[in-house]
Write a protein that holds these residues in place. Structure first.
Motif, short mmCIF file in Angstrom:
data_model
loop_
_atom_site.label_atom_id
_atom_site.label_comp_id
_atom_site.label_asym_id
_atom_site.label_seq_id
_atom_site.Cartn_x
_atom_site.Cartn_y
_atom_site.Cartn_z
N LYS B 451 0.62 -1.07 -0.07
CA LYS B 451 -0.05 -0.05 0.20
C LYS B 451 0.59 1.39 -0.02
N PHE B 452 2.05 1.36 0.56
CA PHE B 452 2.97 2.18 1.17
C PHE B 452 3.34 2.58 -0.44
N VAL B 453 4.05 1.49 -0.68
CA VAL B 453 4.77 1.69 -1.60
C VAL B 453 4.12 2.09 -2.87
N LEU B 461 8.79 -0.17 -10.32
CA LEU B 461 8.97 -0.97 -11.10
C LEU B 461 10.74 -1.47 -11.74
N PRO B 462 11.39 -0.35 -12.08
CA PRO B 462 13.14 -0.71 -11.91
C PRO B 462 13.83 -0.69 -11.09
N MET B 463 13.19 -0.95 -9.87
CA MET B 463 14.00 -1.63 -8.20
C MET B 463 13.59 -2.86 -8.59
N LYS B 464 12.15 -3.38 -8.77
CA LYS B 464 11.80 -4.44 -8.64
C LYS B 464 12.66 -5.18 -9.77
N ASN B 465 12.87 -4.57 -11.18
CA ASN B 465 13.63 -5.64 -12.69
C ASN B 465 14.94 -5.90 -12.03
N ASN B 519 20.77 2.28 -2.20
CA ASN B 519 19.84 1.04 -0.89
C ASN B 519 19.44 0.61 0.27
N LEU B 520 20.34 1.91 1.38
CA LEU B 520 19.83 1.50 2.41
C LEU B 520 18.01 2.11 2.44
N VAL B 521 17.69 3.66 1.89
CA VAL B 521 16.58 4.35 1.74
C VAL B 521 16.00 3.53 0.94
N ASN B 522 16.45 2.88 -0.09
CA ASN B 522 15.23 1.96 -0.80
C ASN B 522 14.54 0.58 -0.38
N LEU B 523 15.54 0.06 1.03
CA LEU B 523 15.17 -0.66 1.80
C LEU B 523 13.80 -0.54 2.83
N ALA B 524 14.22 0.73 3.18
CA ALA B 524 12.90 1.43 4.31
C ALA B 524 12.11 1.74 3.32
N LEU B 525 12.07 2.34 2.46
CA LEU B 525 10.70 2.60 1.22
C LEU B 525 9.91 0.94 0.66
N LEU B 526 10.87 0.01 0.93
CA LEU B 526 9.82 -1.36 0.82
C LEU B 526 9.41 -1.84 1.85
N THR B 527 9.88 -1.42 2.95
CA THR B 527 8.55 -2.13 4.35
C THR B 527 7.93 -0.71 4.87
N GLY B 528 8.16 0.37 3.72
CA GLY B 528 6.80 1.44 4.15
C GLY B 528 7.19 1.83 5.74
N ASN B 529 8.84 2.30 5.75
CA ASN B 529 9.17 2.91 7.55
C ASN B 529 9.82 4.30 7.51
N ARG B 744 9.26 12.30 -9.50
CA ARG B 744 7.40 12.42 -10.05
C ARG B 744 6.26 12.67 -9.38
N GLY B 745 7.21 13.93 -8.94
CA GLY B 745 5.64 14.10 -8.15
C GLY B 745 5.15 13.57 -6.75
N ARG B 746 5.69 12.46 -6.39
CA ARG B 746 5.62 11.59 -5.56
C ARG B 746 5.86 11.67 -4.66
N ARG B 747 5.67 11.80 -3.23
CA ARG B 747 6.41 11.53 -2.14
C ARG B 747 7.63 10.94 -1.82
N TYR B 748 8.01 9.89 -1.93
CA TYR B 748 9.32 9.10 -2.06
C TYR B 748 9.62 8.70 -3.24
N SER B 749 10.34 8.25 -3.56
CA SER B 749 11.28 7.94 -4.44
C SER B 749 12.06 6.34 -4.53
N PHE B 750 11.49 5.64 -5.53
CA PHE B 750 13.15 4.73 -4.97
C PHE B 750 14.28 4.74 -6.02
N ALA B 751 15.53 4.97 -5.65
CA ALA B 751 16.61 4.93 -6.61
C ALA B 751 17.75 2.75 -7.63
N PRO B 752 16.59 2.84 -8.04
CA PRO B 752 18.21 1.12 -8.46
C PRO B 752 19.14 1.44 -8.41
N VAL B 753 19.42 1.09 -7.54
CA VAL B 753 21.49 1.10 -8.32
C VAL B 753 22.24 -0.04 -7.45
#
Lengths: 144, 875
Positions: B451-453, B461-465, B519-529, B744-753
């Protein structure tokens, strides 16, 4: 009329032959009471160490704020004053410092000859305070 | 909420409040002796006894929970008799050494005896004559004065978690001792000294002692690490005697060794005591005016000859916000260049960049207090007890008292390991891989916060890929952890309702720091923290005011307050009444290159010691020596001042006013406790004087002038007042709203690196992997001027696993030469099971070692080899 004259002369002669009221200071000096509040002295243990433990109570109680102490500790943690400064120019000789001292480390002597030519000389350091005040203004001239 | 009456006053207590706390709320005094608000009640002195109607025996109020309808009496004859009896028992063998007791004046026995009107005791007992425990460093225990209230034991165990002290023996012989054997496993925080109601636990470092009533206490903050703990400087006759703390502060009065004992660096005899000017190859003392004129004339000449961009400036995270603001104004408005940078280039700015792109935040997303209630904490690439003890203790407390699950991922053993549910010993450089691995497992097991994501994030999607492309096997190989370990860590982290991530030096300062943080931020975003209370990201930096330094825009890319010149130029030109430079400005690597080519001719260094604190210090030293003019303002001589042309003595933290920003973006006041020592001046004032000598004053006459201007130009400072920042200060977090950019207008963004693999070159010639970190008792290089802290950790060392040492045939304490492809230093070896085989660990605090000379650009990890140095030299 001669009688009043003789009466007067009797009084004169009585004082003429009685002892003197004034004293020829500084050749002769008054003895003051034992409780006289004169210049301070810092006392020592029989071993020669200073008694003061730098508890600062005298500096705290002093109404004229004339005492300042810098404390230090020996390796065995025994405290002693590294510097002990007493400004006689500010001191009002109330004796509170003597009364408050828990170690009887500061006492007042009967020395009252403490005037100096400059204010700086009235500020006494620890070394001066450790020595009992030397009698001053001695003269070789015989009193009389 | 229970209602009760205490002494016929109606009190509404909070749920779970004790009678003592409820009485305090109502303003009713109950005497206490063993009670300490920071710890659980130990209920041992009985002096807080009260009578409760309906209960036959008197009850101790410190541990009796207030209940509905209770009728409590605190001042009955029976209670008074108990108090008197208790005090007489305490005084029975307590020596009345008040004149020589360090606690006199703030001793709770003294105060209680006086307040209760007790005039001695008729219980005959001989005085104790136990020997004083004087062989512990910094702290001294006098068993004769001890009343075994257990405050010290409890605060050591419950608040600090060091559990160094314990109650030994029983009955009348019970005294405080060490936990095991004769070794004191101590953090040297000095909390026991602060907690002790008598003089039993005392600060051994106060050799020149002063009575408590003689000293004036100035509330200020500790500048050593980035936690910004509040403390009080005790001053008598212009000299700092000790540091105390107040319990009503955001750090609850808890200080670490640096805060409590590190103060003596202020009065260190090596402090610069005069402006110095290089004449005939030697630095000679001169008057301030001579120095100002020299610097001003030379700066003007160089600017005239080669333009303002031939001048560069380096500032330090030790400066206050006002100093930093004056520094960047000096460069932007007076000289006219953007060539300013600091060591934040290698730490905070990477985090700032990564977090701005992904979340819009600029540093921690929560406060330190929030950590107590978080359900899982991932501590990665840092030993918080070494870098910011205040935060480390919070994590410890969360793990121990509030049952939060602690996951520690580090390349060596940390001091939090004993409290961790999960320990991952990863290979250096692989923190980013670990985060990716955890994310992959969380996605596979479908434990992510969908839901958070979906609602709040972009670029999922790029992150998931990316995650689909990576094989778990490769991650396990690169991180060196087992699959079960990684799986369990991921499970703990993902299943926690609120989880936080704490990361530090090892993550940020490596070459891939930026990607690693992402990547640590990605982890926090993925778990909605991120949007939850008590969950967030906590990047940790070593030095005091690194956030303030960057908030003030001491970097080429941003103006103060992270404003870009394109939009904020107008504001600044109006306030500064001058044009802003249009050039891009140079970062530290650019300044070094500029010095090498001769494009940069003058360097102005404020408070920093680039030769000790910047990576690849060897190259930097060679470049700085080429500078035509090197001006340094600092409080101590350093490797940098030694090659400078002009040195200005600056005032230390105790000698100036200002504000500092801590890790949670709390802006707090630093208060002047003593007048500047010798001729020293606050840094902002030196800069003002130099600019006045150059003919264009910045208009700062008082430190509050600088702050007032900050409130005009920096949006997040709007409305703040210098005077009202006293106390706990104000938390002001900069936040960048998501525009049409990456998020892109969202509050947060993944950074697939992804990150590059650790370079494996020179593996044979340099068999060991070295990481640089901190010593627990030192904070940057400044604390190596503190005698007290040097007593705990006197010199730099090389930690090595005994297994490796055996293979190399190096004994404990022997001096070794540590050589990397670019440099070397000599230090004694310390055996330690904390580092894994194949690794060495070096604290980078000691300037004489120059640890950073071993690193190539932008990293704190390198390959080294160890050889025995000269002959055997036991330390």
């Amino acid at each position: 009329m001669i009688i009043p004259l003789l009466q007067g002369l009797k009084l004169t002669l009585k004082y003429f032959f009685s002892g003197k009221v004034t004293m020829e200071y500084p050749e002769k000096k008054w003895d003051v009471a034992e409780r006289w509040r004169g210049r301070h002295v810092l006392t020592k243990h029989p071993s020669g160490k200073i008694r003061c433990v730098a508890c600062m109570l005298c500096a705290t109680v002093c109404p004229a704020e004339c005492i300042s102490i810098e404390a230090a500790a020996e390796p065995d943690n025994r405290k002693y004053p590294e510097k002990y400064t007493l400004d006689l120019g500010r001191c009002i000789f109330c004796g509170y410092c003597v009364e408050v001292c828990p170690k009887e480390a500061i006492e007042m002597t009967t020395a009252y000859e403490i005037s100096e030519y400059s204010r700086e000389d009235l500020i006494l350091e620890k070394e001066q305070l450790l020595e009992p005040p030397a009698p001053r203004y001695e003269t070789k001239k015989k009193a009389g | 909420m229970p209602m009760l009456t205490i002494d016929d006053i109606d009190v509404t207590a909070d749920e779970g409040m004790t009678i003592l706390e409820a009485a305090g709320k109502a303003g009713i005094w109950i005497p206490t002796l063993c009670y300490y608000p920071k710890t659980s009640p130990s209920d041992s002195c009985r002096v807080c006894a009260v009578e409760i109607e309906g209960i036959g025996r008197p009850m101790t109020s410190c541990n009796t929970i207030a209940a509905e309808g209770m009728r409590v009496h605190t001042d009955t004859p029976r209670v008074r008799a108990i108090r008197e009896e208790v005090m007489k028992l305490v005084l029975m063998d307590h020596p009345l050494d008040c004149p020589i007791c360090p606690a006199a004046g703030e001793c709770e026995i003294q105060n209680l005896t006086y307040r209760l009107g007790i005039h001695g005791t008729d219980l005959p007992l001989e005085r104790r004559t136990d020997p004083i425990v004087g062989h512990w460093p910094l702290i001294e225990y006098n068993p004769n004065l001890c009343i075994t209230c257990l405050r010290c034991v409890k605060v050591c165990h419950e608040v600090i978690g060091a559990s160094a002290l314990a109650l030994k023996d029983v009955g009348y012989n019970a005294r405080i001792g060490t936990r095991e054997g004769d070794t004191l496993w101590c953090d040297f925080c000095g909390e026991c000294v602060e907690a002790c109601p008598t003089g039993a636990m005392s600060n051994k470092t106060v050799k020149r002692w002063a009575r408590s009533w003689e000293m004036t206490k100035t509330p200020t903050i500790c500048p050593l690490c980035s936690a910004g703990c509040r403390m009080e400087i005790n001053v008598k006759d212009g000299r700092i005697f000790r540091i105390t703390s107040n319990i009503d502060t955001h750090n609850s009065g808890t200080l670490c060794a640096g805060g409590r004992f590190g103060y003596d660096l202020v009065h260190h005899e090596e402090r610069l005591d005069s402006p110095l000017l290089r004449r005939n190859g030697r630095l000679e003392p001169v008057f301030w005016e001579v120095g100002f004129t020299y610097v001003a004339e030379n700066l003007k000449r160089i600017v005239k000859e080669s333009g303002p961009d031939s001048v560069a400036g380096l500032a330090s995270p030790r400066l206050t916000n006002e100093d930093c603001y004056a520094f960047q104004k000096f460069f932007r408005a007076v000289i006219g260049t953007n060539n300013i940078d600091s060591e934040a280039r290698f730490s905070y700015l990477r985090v700032q960049r990564a977090m701005e792109l992904t979340t819009g935040h600029m540093g921690t997303t929560g406060s330190l207090e929030d950590l107590l209630d978080t359900d899982a904490v991932l501590v990665i690439g840092i030993d918080p007890l070494e870098e910011t003890p205040a935060l480390g203790w919070k994590v410890k407390l969360a793990a121990r008292r509030y049952d939060s699950n602690l996951i520690v991922a580090n390349s060596r053993e940390t001091s939090l390991d004993p409290f961790a549910r999960m320990r991952l010993r990863i290979r250096p450089y692989s923190e980013s891989e670990l985060a990716l691995g955890m994310m992959k497992i969380i996605l596979d097991l479908d434990l992510w916060d969908g839901k958070f994501v979906r609602n709040n994030t972009a670029n999922f999607l790029p992150m998931k890929n990316l995650l689909d492309k990576i094989s778990l096997k490769g991650i396990l190989r690169r991180t060196g952890v087992t699959e079960e370990g990684l799986r369990e860590a991921a499970l703990i982290f993902a299943q926690a309702p609120r989880a936080s991530i704490i990361f530090g030096g090892d993550v940020i300062q490596q070459e891939n720091g930026l990607q690693c943080v992402m990547n640590l931020v990605n982890l926090a975003l993925l778990t909605g923290n991120l949007d939850r209370d008590n969950a967030g990201i906590y990047p940790i930096f070593e030095k005091g005011n690194i956030l303030g330094l960057c908030d003030m825009g001491v970097m080429p890319e941003y103006l103060p307050g992270y404003q870009v010149a394109a939009s904020a130029r107008g504001t600044f030109e109006r306030v500064w009444k001058t044009d802003l430079p249009y050039t891009k400005g140079r970062t530290v690597p650019d300044i070094v290159r500029g010095l090498e080519t001769g494009d940069v001719r003058a360097v102005y260094v404020a408070g920093a010691d680039p030769l000790t604190d910047y990576p690849n210090a060897g190259r930097l030293a060679a470049a700085l020596e080429k500078a035509e003019l090197l001006v340094v303002q600092d409080i101590f001589p350093s490797p940098t001042t030694r090659i400078a042309h002009c040195v200005f003595p600056a005032a230390s933290f105790a000698e100036k006013d200002g504000t500092m920003t801590n890790i949670e973006h709390r802006i707090q006041r630093l208060n002047q406790a003593i007048p500047p020592l010798g001729p020293s001046m606050p840094d902002w004032n030196i800069l003002e004087q130099v600019s006045a000598a150059m003919g264009s004053s910045m208009g700062f006459f008082d430190v509050s002038d600088v702050f007032r201007e900050m409130t005009l130009t920096i949006p997040m400072y709007k409305g703040l007042k210098f005077q009202t920042l006293q106390g706990d200060g104000r938390i002001v977090r900069p936040f960048v709203e998501a525009g049409e950019g990456v998020r892109r207008g969202r509050r947060y963004s993944f950074a697939p690196v992804r990150t590059m693999e650790a370079p494996e070159k020179n593996r044979d010639a340099f068999p060991l992997e070295m990481t640089a970190g901190r010593s627990m008792y030192h904070f940057g290089s400044i604390s190596t001027r503190s005698r007290n802290l040097l007593g705990l950790c006197p010199e730099g060392y090389v930690e090595i696993n005994p297994q490796d040492a055996d293979a190399l045939d190096i004994g404990d304490g022997e001096r070794v030469e540590v050589r990397s492809p670019v440099g070397s230093f000599v230090a004694p070896v310390k055996y330690s099971g904390r580092v894994s085989p194949g690794m060495v660990y070096v604290p980078a605090n000691f300037p004489e070692l120059g640890v950073y000379r071993l690193f190539e650009e932008n990293t704190t990890v390198c390959r080294v080899k160890l050889t025995r140095y000269g002959e055997v030299d036991r330390v």
